[in-house]
Design an enzyme around this catalytic site. Structure first.
Site, PDB file in Angstrom:
ATOM      1  N   GLU A  23      10.391   0.671  11.063  1.00  0.00           N
ATOM      2  CA  GLU A  23       9.234   1.329  11.002  1.00  0.00           C
ATOM      3  C   GLU A  23       8.620   1.925  12.446  1.00  0.00           C
ATOM      4  O   GLU A  23       7.949   3.168  12.424  1.00  0.00           O
ATOM      5  CB  GLU A  23       7.985   0.167  10.509  1.00  0.00           C
ATOM      6  CG  GLU A  23       8.005  -0.194   9.019  1.00  0.00           C
ATOM      7  CD  GLU A  23       7.256  -1.375   8.807  1.00  0.00           C
ATOM      8  OE1 GLU A  23       6.800  -1.367   7.595  1.00  0.00           O
ATOM      9  OE2 GLU A  23       6.701  -1.988   9.511  1.00  0.00           O
ATOM     10  N   THR A  38       0.914  -1.132   0.038  1.00  0.00           N
ATOM     11  CA  THR A  38       0.031   0.139  -0.117  1.00  0.00           C
ATOM     12  C   THR A  38       0.837   1.137  -0.121  1.00  0.00           C
ATOM     13  O   THR A  38       0.507   2.209  -0.756  1.00  0.00           O
ATOM     14  CB  THR A  38      -0.942  -0.071   1.148  1.00  0.00           C
ATOM     15  OG1 THR A  38      -1.645  -1.186   1.394  1.00  0.00           O
ATOM     16  CG2 THR A  38      -2.123   1.127   1.096  1.00  0.00           C
TER      17      THR A  38
END
Length: 216
Positions: free
Chosen positions: A101, A29
């Protein structure tokens, strides 16, 4: 499914302001978000990448990439999730970039999670939790995870950007996600895990056939 991911990516662009430094996550995404970001790259200052793969994609689009250590203020971080609930708790790390992340997400003022509707769950835990482990500690960490009730599987042939290995853990108890995140991280040899219960997503942009809604 790609159409929904593109919808979510486009929705995140609305939060980008001129001269921003943007944290960019990792995954399918996010790859669509990078494509959308390329169209306005002249408006932004630079990006901080959460993985070598993302850095390569950003540079391929001509988007400047800077090191996190050179950033004092990171207004926004955009990333996907493997699972997310209405509180903004997530499982991340299917792509193996969970440690970087989580670092970038914690630096950022605002974390925008972009997903298609298939990633939204009432209760976390069907997707396995990725645990990044120092290679020499793999067997020990796996034994400790079994004591927590998990079923660890070694991700064969995968090395993280930090030079470590991944254990994918099934069947963990998610009754208290924050406690689970801590329990995994205190095991010696664990670098980080893919439970995001402390650093929640501030906005969860969910794409469906009817449009994009903010879950939070």
């Amino acid at each position: 499914m790609s159409e929904l991911k593109i919808k979510a990516a486009k929705a995140a662009i609305a939060y980008i302001e001129d001269d921003m430094v943007i944290g960019v996550g990792t995954g399918s995404t996010v790859n669509f978000f990078i494509k959308e970001l390329a169209a306005i790259k002249h408006k932004i200052e630079a990006c901080v990448a959460s993985s070598k793969a993302t850095e390569a994609l950003l540079r391929a689009e001509g988007i400047p990439v800077i090191d996190l250590n050179s950033v004092q203020d990171l207004p926004i971080y955009v990333d996907g999730a493997d699972e997310v609930n209405e509180r903004g708790e997530m499982i991340k790390g299917g792509g193996g970039a969970l440690t970087r992340e989580k670092i970038v997400a914690n630096v950022a003022t605002q974390f925008i999670c972009i997903v298609d509707e298939s990633k939204v769950v009432k209760r976390l835990g069907e997707f396995p939790v990725a645990v990044e482990v120092i290679p020499m500690a793999r067997s020990f960490v796996a034994r400790q995870i079994v004591k927590l009730g998990g079923d660890p599987e070694y991700r064969e042939g995968f090395i993280t950007d930090n030079g470590n290995i991944i254990l994918d853990v099934f069947n963990l108890n998610f009754s208290t996600p924050m406690a689970l995140e801590d329990s995994l991280n205190v095991i010696p040899g664990v670098v980080e895990n893919g439970v995001f219960a402390k650093r929640l997503a501030d906005k969860v942009l969910v794409a469906s056939a009817s449009g994009v809604n903010n879950l939070k």
